[in-house]
Enzyme design. Structure first.
Site, PDB file in Angstrom:
ATOM      1  CG  ASP A 122       9.986   9.167 -20.823  1.00 38.76           C
ATOM      2  OD1 ASP A 122       9.941  10.409 -20.750  1.00 38.76           O
ATOM      3  OD2 ASP A 122       9.802   8.433 -19.835  1.00 38.76           O
ATOM      4  CD  GLU A 157      44.455   1.033 -14.957  1.00 34.38           C
ATOM      5  OE1 GLU A 157      43.760   0.097 -15.359  1.00 34.38           O
ATOM      6  OE2 GLU A 157      44.660   1.258 -13.738  1.00 34.38           O
TER       7      GLU A 157
END
Ligand code: DGJ
Length: 728
Positions: free
Chosen positions: A536, A616
């Site tokens: 928020d 990777e």
């Protein structure tokens, strides 16, 4: 001029670049809301108020025989309880324990340059004192001796208006504030949908759009936090509004506690929207001379659909809400050990992770839960903020020094508001826990909640956490909070003030956070609450980034980050690449797709790099270079949602630098289809007349935006594509 006061018409007009907001003091001293919407220059809009006797809508005494004048049908700026307005209202105050109604009439006003502040609470700010203006309107109830000041902060450039309310007890009796909304907004016409962002742990801020029926529609949180279940943000929009067209209003509450949002369509079709602290159980005792401040609500209006509304919020939150040295600049790319090790780690393991990560170009190791007390699972030690010497021999310093030696930074996890029953803290201070006397408390994740409304509890946390932070070169704190709160009883408050506790808890949290951000300005704070349970604007004032969700699955994140983007900027979102099969969903996605999604946030990794293949590792090195290269576009560009991941086969979004010179287009296939149709994506935010290169091919801005960008054979599940656009 952002604030225009017309003394003759008794109107106040707030002007932003594209919007107007108008109020009027009427003949009986009530403050009417006349208008909020697209910009209207220099016009008294009181012709919009057409009084009619609706029957069963009573009249204030001084209206005499004028049956058309009713507070039940007028558009009001800050409606109150008990005065003949039967719709949802913003204020309920008891005097001497009795409800004597609240009858607020205009008293005075003030205007000034700069933005008002709410001491002790987060609020938008104006650093230079030149970007915003403040209007204060004082209303009074002479019987109650109540003064209510409506505060307005106007940020013209971003089309943002903030609101907050001050209640002052100017009487000799105690007043009880039982409802005090931060803002109320009446819109007398229109056919409305409302959009809100609901969810659950691991699936936060899910976009939902519904038609507003007659009567009351309400959502909120009673969990003591803003919550995973409902974000304190609402959009009201015309039924035809889309991403890029149509009108919409946003209201976002700068609050991290229980809140309530309500919308009502009344008998006349008027829409009333309000938002504020949840009034269930709320009762604030206001002694004579005292002041109570509500949290702030942030309002915005767009006539160009949701996209423009989001840009308004993104801009103002980035520039006028987030603070600290990391406000604008690139945040470190972190590797967090949570999904790599969970509780099972020690210095050696962390150092191995850090060594591998350093080789990949990662900037920082964040040590997650499990480093303190005797914590080896989630059942013990919260509150005992002392390094576990078995896991980290010699304390933090040797580990942090070694990590520094690798050229990396170090961050650490805390969950300051919580306590385990199995902790020295709980054994020594059982009265510091929220718990109703005579009842056993509700446990959640085997933990209880500390009463941080108490100064002594906050002092303990400041001392014990500072000791850890001072013990080594710590440059990042992940501030977690892992349960909903219950057992609202504080041993420090008298019975008659227990109704203040939920809000006092939040104020206590703000004060703790303010202490730490002031004391450690070099530390970057990341907010977290079981992922995105406290995502928020209030938290963004203290931590400029928030862990978006515990769900790290790239495909689920598309939906979570989509919903989050309506109010919150990319720079507020923390997002990591994790291992596959994903720990939350079991889904396997490519490393590229995971990175494309995580880059639309504060980029990082949440896996054990030692388990990666050489291929990777090489790919991760490239991802890190790309993220650094695109950082400015990703974090500072304007964000455009180009598809709806709930409805379409693919997710597409893009960011464009403010001058339109560079952009990044991101596409992920949500579901593969056999023999698929081509994808045509219409881009946004480019300059129509300019030419752009995508992979050496030249396009005009107009063609990319009007005809679209074409992609063939997007037929693989979770395939991702990223296109860099550069203006010629
Ligand atoms: C919840 C957080 O969201 C996770 O990332 C992790 O920090 C755990 N808490 C640790 O308990």
């Amino acid at each position: 001029m952002p604030i225009i006061v017309n003394e003759k018409d008794k109107t106040f007009t707030l002007q932003t670049k594209n919007t107007s907001y108008q109020l009027k003091v009427d003949r009986h001293g009530f403050l009417l809301h006349l208008y909020y919407g697209s910009k209207v220059e220099d016009q008294n809009l009181d012709y919009l108020v057409i009084p009619v006797d609706r029957g069963f809508s009573g009249n204030p005494y001084e209206a005499g025989e004028d049956r058309a004048y009713s507070l039940d049908t007028l558009p009001l700026e800050y409606p109150t309880d008990g005065v003949g307005d039967y719709r949802i209202n913003a204020v309920l105050v008891l005097s001497g324990g009795a409800n004597k109604a609240v009858d607020l009439r205009f008293h005075s006003f003030k205007q000034k340059m700069g933005k008002y502040q709410l001491p002790g609470q987060p609020a938008l700010y104006d650093e230079t004192g030149q970007e915003a203006e403040t209007l204060e309107i004082v209303l009074k109830d002479s019987l109650l001796g109540l003064e209510v000041t409506l505060l307005y902060g106007i940020f013209p450039a971003d089309d943002i208006i903030t609101r907050a309310i001050l209640f002052c007890n100017a009487s000799s009796l105690e007043l009880n504030i039982c409802r005090a909304k931060s803002a109320s907004l009446d819109i007398p016409y229109g056919e409305w949908d409302f959009v809100h962002f609901h969810g659950r742990h691991n699936m936060e801020r899910i976009f939902e759009r519904n038609s507003l029926p007659h009567g009351i529609t309400s959502f909120g949180s009673r969990r003591g936090t803003s919550s995973h279940q409902h974000n304190p943000f609402i959009i009201i929009c015309d039924k035809k509004t889309t991403e890029f067209t149509g009108i919409c209003y946003g209201m976002n509450l700068v609050y991290s506690g229980s809140f309530k949002a309500e919308a009502e369509i009344d008998q006349t079709g008027l829409l009333r929207l309000n938002m504020g602290i949840n009034d269930d159980g709320f009762n604030w005792r206001l002694k004579p001379g005292e002041i109570f401040m509500t949290p702030e609500a942030v309002l915005s209006f767009s006539k160009e659909g949701f996209s423009k509304l989001s840009h308004n919020y993104h801009n103002v939150y980035r520039n006028c809400l987030c603070r600290g040295s990391y406000k604008q600049c690139r945040r470190p790319i972190v590797i967090n050990n949570w999904e790599a090790t969970y509780f099972d780690f020690d210095s050696k393991k962390l150092l191995e992770i850090a060594k591998e990560a350093a080789l990949l170009g990662i900037d920082m190791l964040v040590m997650d839960d499990g480093w303190f007390g005797k914590r080896s699972n989630d059942k013990s030690s919260l509150g005992d903020w002392v390094v576990n010497d078995e896991k980290l021999p010699g304390g933090l310093k040797p580990l942090v020094d070694s990590i520094d030696g690798l050229g990396m930074k170090f961050g650490i996890w805390f969950e300051p508001e919580m306590v385990s029953e199995d902790s020295d803290l709980c054994r020594n201070h059982p009265d510091w826990v929220l718990k109703v006397p005579g009842r056993e408390p509700v446990r959640s994740r085997s933990q209880l909640v500390l009463d941080i409304s108490r100064e002594d509890v906050r002092d303990y946390l400041i001392k014990s956490i500072s000791k850890v932070l001072d013990s080594a070169n710590i440059e990042y704190v992940k501030w977690d909070m892992n349960r909903s709160i219950s057992d609202w009883f504080s041993n420090k408050l008298p019975d008659e003030q227990q109704g203040e506790l939920m809000h006092r808890y939040v104020l206590g949290l703000y004060s703790l956070l303010e202490h730490f951000v002031q004391k450690y300005p070099h530390i970057l704070f990341e907010g977290c609450s079981g992922g995105g349970g406290r995502f928020d604007p209030a938290m963004l004032y203290y931590h400029p980034l928030i862990w978006c969700s515990d769900n790290t699955d790239a495909i689920e994140r598309l939906k979570i980050q989509y919903g989050t983007s309506f109010a919150y900027p990319v720079a507020a979102v923390s997002s990591h690449v994790s291992a596959v099969p994903n720990h939350q969903t079991g889904r396997v996605t490519s490393l590229k797709t995971r990175a494309v999604v995580a880059m639309s946030g504060n980029f990082g990794y949440e896996l054990n790099p030692a388990l990666l293949s050489e291929e990777e590792k090489e790919e991760i090195k490239t991802q890190i270079c790309l993220f650094k290269k695109y950082h400015d576009i990703l974090h500072n560009g304007l964000y455009y949602r180009l598809s709806d991941p709930f409805k379409e086969r693919f997710s597409a979004w893009m960011m464009v630098l403010g001058d339109g010179s560079e952009a990044l287009l991101n596409i992920v296939v949500n579901n593969a289809e056999a023999n698929p149709k081509h994808l045509f994506v219409k881009l946004k935010g480019l300059n129509e007349n300019d030419c752009y290169f995508i992979d050496d091919k030249k396009y005009t801005g107009a063609s990319l935006m009007n005809a679209g960008f074409a992609i063939k054979n997007a037929c693989e599940d979770y395939l991702s594509l990223q296109f860099y656009l550069k203006r010629e």
